[in-house]
Design a protein around this motif. Structure first.
Motif, PDB file in Angstrom:
ATOM      1  N   ASP A 161       0.818  -1.216   0.000  1.00  8.29           N
ATOM      2  CA  ASP A 161       0.000   0.000   0.000  1.00  8.29           C
ATOM      3  C   ASP A 161       0.855   1.271   0.000  1.00  8.29           C
ATOM      4  O   ASP A 161       0.306   2.365   0.139  1.00  8.29           O
ATOM      5  CB  ASP A 161      -0.908   0.021   1.247  1.00  8.29           C
ATOM      6  N   ALA A 166       4.245   6.935   1.227  1.00 12.11           N
ATOM      7  CA  ALA A 166       3.194   7.964   1.202  1.00 12.11           C
ATOM      8  C   ALA A 166       3.315   8.879   2.416  1.00 12.11           C
ATOM      9  O   ALA A 166       3.243  10.106   2.294  1.00 12.11           O
ATOM     10  CB  ALA A 166       1.811   7.309   1.166  1.00 12.11           C
ATOM     11  N   PHE A 172       1.404   9.936  -4.823  1.00 14.17           N
ATOM     12  CA  PHE A 172       0.840   8.649  -5.253  1.00 14.17           C
ATOM     13  C   PHE A 172      -0.504   8.882  -5.903  1.00 14.17           C
ATOM     14  O   PHE A 172      -1.108   9.945  -5.775  1.00 14.17           O
ATOM     15  CB  PHE A 172       0.701   7.693  -4.056  1.00 14.17           C
ATOM     16  N   LYS A 174      -4.376   7.017  -6.390  1.00 16.12           N
ATOM     17  CA  LYS A 174      -5.269   5.983  -5.856  1.00 16.12           C
ATOM     18  C   LYS A 174      -6.548   6.134  -6.658  1.00 16.12           C
ATOM     19  O   LYS A 174      -7.124   7.210  -6.701  1.00 16.12           O
ATOM     20  CB  LYS A 174      -5.496   6.261  -4.365  1.00 16.12           C
ATOM     21  N   THR A 296      -4.156  -0.544  -4.160  1.00 17.23           N
ATOM     22  CA  THR A 296      -4.495   0.663  -3.357  1.00 17.23           C
ATOM     23  C   THR A 296      -3.655   1.819  -3.928  1.00 17.23           C
ATOM     24  O   THR A 296      -3.890   2.235  -5.045  1.00 17.23           O
ATOM     25  CB  THR A 296      -4.238   0.452  -1.842  1.00 17.23           C
ATOM     26  N   ARG A 297      -2.678   2.262  -3.122  1.00 13.52           N
ATOM     27  CA  ARG A 297      -1.850   3.378  -3.632  1.00 13.52           C
ATOM     28  C   ARG A 297      -0.863   2.856  -4.675  1.00 13.52           C
ATOM     29  O   ARG A 297      -0.296   1.781  -4.511  1.00 13.52           O
ATOM     30  CB  ARG A 297      -1.031   4.006  -2.496  1.00 13.52           C
ATOM     31  N   CYS A 368       2.627  -1.732  -5.286  1.00 12.01           N
ATOM     32  CA  CYS A 368       2.488  -0.276  -5.165  1.00 12.01           C
ATOM     33  C   CYS A 368       3.451   0.465  -6.082  1.00 12.01           C
ATOM     34  O   CYS A 368       3.712   1.650  -5.908  1.00 12.01           O
ATOM     35  CB  CYS A 368       2.677   0.168  -3.717  1.00 12.01           C
TER      36      CYS A 368
END
Ligand SMILES: Cc1cc2nc3c(=O)[nH]c(=O)nc-3n(C[C@H](O)[C@H](O)[C@H](O)COP(=O)(O)OP(=O)(O)OC[C@H]3O[C@@H](n4cnc5c(N)ncnc54)[C@H](O)[C@@H]3O)c2cc1C
Length: 425
Positions: A161, A166, A172, A174, A296-297, A368
């Motif tokens: 993630d 982050a 990032f 998302k 996710t990210r 990620c």
């Protein structure tokens, strides 16, 4: 308030497919490395989530060939030595997979990490960061000791993630939860009559699911899910559950997804037992201890890999891994979107897609990486996550040696070292 302080050369955050390979690669260079993992085993999606097939080692199609070597391939060989894996040639979708016994993979990962000299910390969660001038100074982790500050020269974020990158200030992307790939609870059924069950093909199973939904007797959100055999007689793994619209970095949403995933697993198990020949005597023996998170990210790195790069089989001068896995987009609908790699059947993952733009001493590896939604739906395959981990680990060792930041290392040297380690580029 933190009461303990630890120091190390490299801190690897998250012990999934990427983190394990990263930590081994660093330790094999003779450096001190701490690997922290929030759960009580290594593997992340590969073990705790119950996913039991490595895809991405081979390109799909008739002319299949192996495009991932190095530490990931060593892991497969160790599993093979234990008779804990087998190849499933060219199943629909992603090409030949390597299916393994999840419990054996946990042991293989631990053996290799400890043999390499990694300092492993389970049940330890990375929470806070201390950053100065785009340089990460320390990460605060929580475990039974309370809070501990870990100071390293370089950091590898393999949390899946990008939690730490982050928080340290990396940019990032998302997707909106409605577009993020769905979550899935994997489940295992025992006492299946495999011969009988195999008489129904994938399309027929999908048709049965559709009919079951239409009858109103079942609630099955995904109609193209599948099951496959495992190394254990009569035991099958089922990847059918679909929990869409969840941002898994939101703790409340993630909790509700776990609840919904387990509920769906029970429903699919009931459907199979009641409707599919060969499953009449089956019973549910396990649901994943952690719901499977696909996306996710995605950090914004020095290069953002795109779906167009994937589909045209793009090659990059700073290649650190190869990928032939198709785009496999588990969107919120009842089916899955696939897009295949054209040309010679594989593309390169560039080193720049692991390097967050703003940060000096942080690199990411695994799902990620810096990629668009579509490209990530291909590059997130496990063989590639492991390959990215190895590359990030070797890059960290070069950073320490050259006393430089990730964005400035000699990439030719990185590639030469990877080739010496039998990585395929
Ligand atoms: C349901 C599902 C099915 C899939 N099927 C396949 C398949 O059949 N074949 C295939 O090749 N790929 C498949 N994939 C994709 C692949 O398994 C994953 O993309 C890949 O394993 C991701 O590896 P990773 O190391 O990047 O992340 P993860 O596996 O997510 O690992 C991250 C690790 O970091 C830990 N962690 C997270 N945050 C923290 C924190 N703050 N502090 C400490 N630890 C932390 C987690 O516990 C975890 O162990 C599937 C994925 C899912 C979800």
């Amino acid at each position: 308030m933190t009461t303990h302080i630890l120091t190390t050369d490299v801190l690897v955050l998250g012990g999934g497919a990427a983190g394990v390979n990263a930590a081994i690669a660093v330790a094999r260079k003779g450096l001190d490395v701490i690997l922290i993992e929030s759960q009580g085993c290594l593997g992340g999606s590969r073990t705790a989530t119950g996913v039991d097939t490595f895809y991405g080692f081979y390109t799909p199609g008739e002319q299949t060939r192996r495009i991932v070597g190095g530490i990931p391939w060593e892991i497969v060989q160790r599993l093979a030595k234990r008779k804990a894996c087998f190849e499933r040639p060219n199943t629909y979708g992603a090409g030949t997979g390597i299916t393994y016994d999840v419990e054996q993979l946990k042991i293989v990962y631990e053996e290799m990490v400890l043999e390499a000299g990694v300092r492993l910390l389970y049940h330890t969660y990375a929470c806070q960061v201390n950053t100065e001038n785009h340089e990460l100074q320390s990460v605060v982790v929580a475990n039974k000791n309370g809070l501990t500050k870990i100071c390293a020269s370089h950091y590898i974020d393999t949390t899946g993630d990008a939690d730490i990158a982050a928080r340290a200030g990396a940019m990032f992307e998302k997707s909106d939860p409605s577009e993020m790939q769905s979550l899935s609870t994997i489940f295992f059924l025992a006492n299946v009559d495999i011969q009988q069950a195999k008489t129904m093909n994938h399309q027929e199973l999908a048709r049965k699911m559709r009919e079951a939904n239409q009858s109103g007797a079942y609630r099955l959100p995904r109609e193209d899910g599948s099951w496959h055999i495992t190394p254990n007689p009569g035991v099958v793994q089922c990847n059918m559950v679909r929990v869409p619209g969840v941002d898994a970095t939101d703790p409340f949403a993630l909790t509700l997804a776990e609840v919904e995933g387990r509920r769906q697993a029970q429903e699919y198990a009931r459907f199979l037992k009641e409707q599919i020949p060969g499953f009449e005597q089956s019973f549910l023996i396990a649901t994943s201890q952690h719901i499977g998170i696909r996306e996710t990210r995605r950090i914004i790195g020095e290069y953002v890999l795109t779906e167009e790069d994937v589909v045209r089989g793009a090659k990059f001068e700073d290649a650190i891994a190869c990928c032939g896995a198709p785009v496999e987009d588990h969107h919120s609908g009842r089916e899955t979107r696939w897009a295949y790699v054209q040309g010679d059947g594989y593309y390169h993952i560039p080193y720049r897609s692991l390097v967050p733009k703003q940060l000096k001493n942080v690199i990411v590896a695994g799902r990620c990486l810096s990629a668009t939604h579509g490209a990530q739906a291909s590059a997130r395959n496990s063989a590639q996550c492991m390959a990215m981990g190895q590359a990030a680990g070797v890059a960290a060792s070069i950073c320490l040696d050259e006393k430089t930041r990730f964005s400035e290392i000699n990439v030719k040297r990185l590639q030469e070292e990877l080739l010496q380690q039998e990585v395929i580029l």
